[in-house]
Design a protein around this motif. Structure first.
Motif: not given
Length: 639
Positions: A532-551
């Protein structure tokens, strides 16, 4: 009540051929009514229109009447009338006794108050004592403002005075999906197409079994001319016309690029009867014929030759066949029924996968099933808490089809109670988020879970025995639920491989899965936050991706639903978010999120993503799955 007839099947007239009714009773006139004093009754015809359809509508035109006299059909709680659409209407008629009558029948679409939207005429001859079909087109000049409309057939009361006419096998079709004759309702078909389906389960759950052996679904009674289809007493208290038959289902699969997952009847009926082992052989042969109708060679199989004669000489695709349905209700007899059916079917069709429908390894079956169909109806909380359901399953070569699942109640003590006990009328945001949590586990275990389908698929808003349904509908509209949008988000955002990552907490409220879509050089992250409350998440990826993504984000009040009065309360909203090899995301309360990232290093992925979330996650997956991502689609349950 309706999902095929009155739903996906586009026929608009209810009780169109007086199938499986008792002549002379008021119930036999379901959906039919007299106009201006006509005498209408259902009779057992002395000269039936076909051996399969013994009943007819007997209409007596009284003396002393003027104006339009005849009868109407009210459809499946209404008929949608749309300007510019061409409706095809037909019926058979005959005069029981030769008459000098010659005149026109007026066939119309009109409102219950008498406003005529479309009308045409067809000449009837009193000399016609053999059955003759009349087919006309109706193109409304205006759309109806409501669904309370009627299909009517009338004659001039003065001209028809004293005449009696028998009518049989009525039909009224609007334009159909892909303009298939005897086809599917456009808006429901398009909603299902929107999901990007990969398979369709047919003929649908309990619809297969019948209450008795005699009333089981039989493939050969559902193919060929409509006049040859007697229909059957369905398993949910109403008659199935069988106009939506095996060939229509198979054409439907081809039209949407789906594979059928087809069931064969396996000796058990819902009334609790299991056939003795010594009685199985004719039903095994019927199952062999059913499969041959789908994939057999017309030169060696009569069933396949029938398919060819009906316009499809080439075999359909068929890789999976279920043996029975929910045979955990008759597990003691399933041991011999499974053995006898599968040994015979496997000998005839060695390349088909046969799916068991009992509990997994309970009882122990021989030959050992290569696939099981698993069904579960539970609470939103149960689905979230069981997102690791398949993680502990043995990797012994057995695969699983999550053939029916849905969050149906918030009360774990009464999953089959009324809405006041927690039973959901429509899927809620809370139930959809719980299902999404479970689906992340299906995706993570896609090395052994090869398919999944929410059930039931379709339910009329006022005529159903089971709630909730993925799609609700009435005569005029289809209503997409929160669960529909979750199924769609998972389906259209499938990858071709699962990427192991830091695992969610099995007892937490935040769940995710990560897949790769190679053809688009994309990484797709699916997230369910059931809290019932928001959850903060951090993603650390082992590959390079674009600086913006689609949600794509689906969220809102936990207990709210899309309903007929507020059908668009929930829908995924797309936006652009900042991403990178490391990025933060705040998953809203009670939400389902899909984040799509584009690889920028030529599509190379090495290593495993790391996710830091509150609550704290575990570190390494116990099982690495690298097979194709789950085919998360829909099936059909019920009639």
């Amino acid at each position: 009540m309706w999902s095929g007839d009155g739903g996906l099947y586009a026929e608009l007239l209810q009780n169109r051929a007086f199938q499986q009714v008792t002549p002379g009773t008021s119930a036999a006139l379901n959906a039919w009514a007299a106009i201006n004093g006509a005498g209408v009754s259902v009779i057992k015809e002395t000269v039936p229109v076909s051996t399969a359809l013994p009943n007819a509508l007997h209409v007596a035109f009284p003396t002393g009447k003027t104006g339009a006299v005849g009868f109407s059909n009210s459809g499946y709680t209404g008929i949608k009338v749309t300007t510019g659409s061409t409706y095809t209407a037909s019926f058979y008629y005959r005069f029981p006794t030769s008459s000098s009558f010659s005149g026109n029948a007026v066939i119309s679409l009109q409102s219950s108050s008498g406003q005529v939207f479309a009308s045409t005429t067809a000449s009837l001859s009193g000399q016609q004592t053999a059955w003759k079909q009349v087919t006309v087109s109706l193109t409304p000049s205006t759309s109806a403002s409501s669904l309370t409309n009627l299909f009517t057939v009338t004659l001039d009361g003065a001209a028809a005075s004293g005449q009696t006419i028998n009518f049989a096998m009525f039909s009224l079709f609007p334009p159909t999906f892909k303009n298939r004759a005897n086809g599917m309702r456009v808006d429901i078909a398009e909603a299902l197409q929107e999901m990007g389906p990969s398979f369709f389960r047919l003929p649908g759950g309990n619809n297969l079994e019948g209450q008795t052996t005699a009333t089981r679904w039989q493939w050969n009674a559902t193919v060929g001319p409509i006049l040859s289809r007697a229909g059957r007493a369905g398993d949910w208290g109403y008659v199935n016309t069988d106009g939506l038959g095996l060939l229509e289902y198979l054409n439907w699969c081809e039209d949407l690029g789906m594979q059928p997952i087809m069931a064969v009847w396996a000796g058990y009926s819902l009334g609790g009867t299991s056939l003795a082992e010594s009685a199985l052989q004719p039903y095994i042969q019927q199952a062999i014929d059913q499969i041959n109708f789908v994939i057999g060679d017309p030169s060696t199989s009569a069933a396949a030759a029938l398919r060819s004669s009906l316009g499809h000489p080439a075999p359909f695709t068929l890789n999976y066949v279920e043996v029975g349905n929910e045979d955990f209700f008759a597990s003691s007899s399933y041991t011999y029924r499974w053995k006898d059916f599968v040994n015979a079917l496997k000998a005839a069709f060695p390349n088909i996968h046969f799916i068991a429908t009992s509990y997994v390894n309970n009882p122990v079956l021989s030959p050992k099933p290569t696939e099981y169909d698993v069904h579960v109806y539970q609470t939103p909380t149960w689905f979230a808490q069981n997102s690791f359901y398949y993680d502990t399953f043995q990797r012994d070569g057995t695969k699983y089809f999550e053939g029916e699942y849905a969050a149906i109640s918030t009360n774990s003590n009464d999953l089959y109670g009324s809405p006041s006990d927690g039973r959901l009328t429509y899927p809620t945001m809370q139930s959809a988020a719980g299902e999404a949590a479970f689906m992340t586990g299906l995706e993570r275990n896609s090395d052994i879970v090869f398919a999944a389908s929410y059930a039931p698929l379709l339910g009329h808003i006022t005529a159903n025995q089971w709630t909730p349904n993925l799609l609700a509908f009435d005569a005029g509209s289809v209503y997409r639920s929160t669960s529909f949008y979750v199924q769609k988000l998972f389906s259209v955002n499938r990858g071709d491989s699962y990427l192991p990552s830091t695992l969610p907490s099995q007892t937490g409220t935040l769940f995710w899965s990560v897949v790769r879509k190679t053809s688009a050089s994309q990484i797709i992250i699916k997230i369910s936050n059931t809290a019932s409350s928001a959850a903060a998440m951090t993603f650390q990826l082992p590959f390079t991706v674009a600086s913006s993504g689609n949600l794509q984000l689906l969220t809102g009040t936990a207990t709210a639903s899309n309903t007929p009065s507020n059908p668009n309360l929930f829908a995924p909203i797309s936006s652009t978010i900042s991403t990178g090899q490391t990025f933060n995301y705040n998953a809203p309360a009670v939400s389902v999120s899909v984040i799509t990232l584009t690889l920028t290093n030529g599509g190379t992925t090495t290593g495993s993503p790391t996710t830091t979330a509150k609550p704290t996650t575990t570190t390494n997956p116990t099982t690495t799955t690298t097979s194709g991502a789950i085919q998360s689609q829909y099936g059909q349950c019920g009639g």
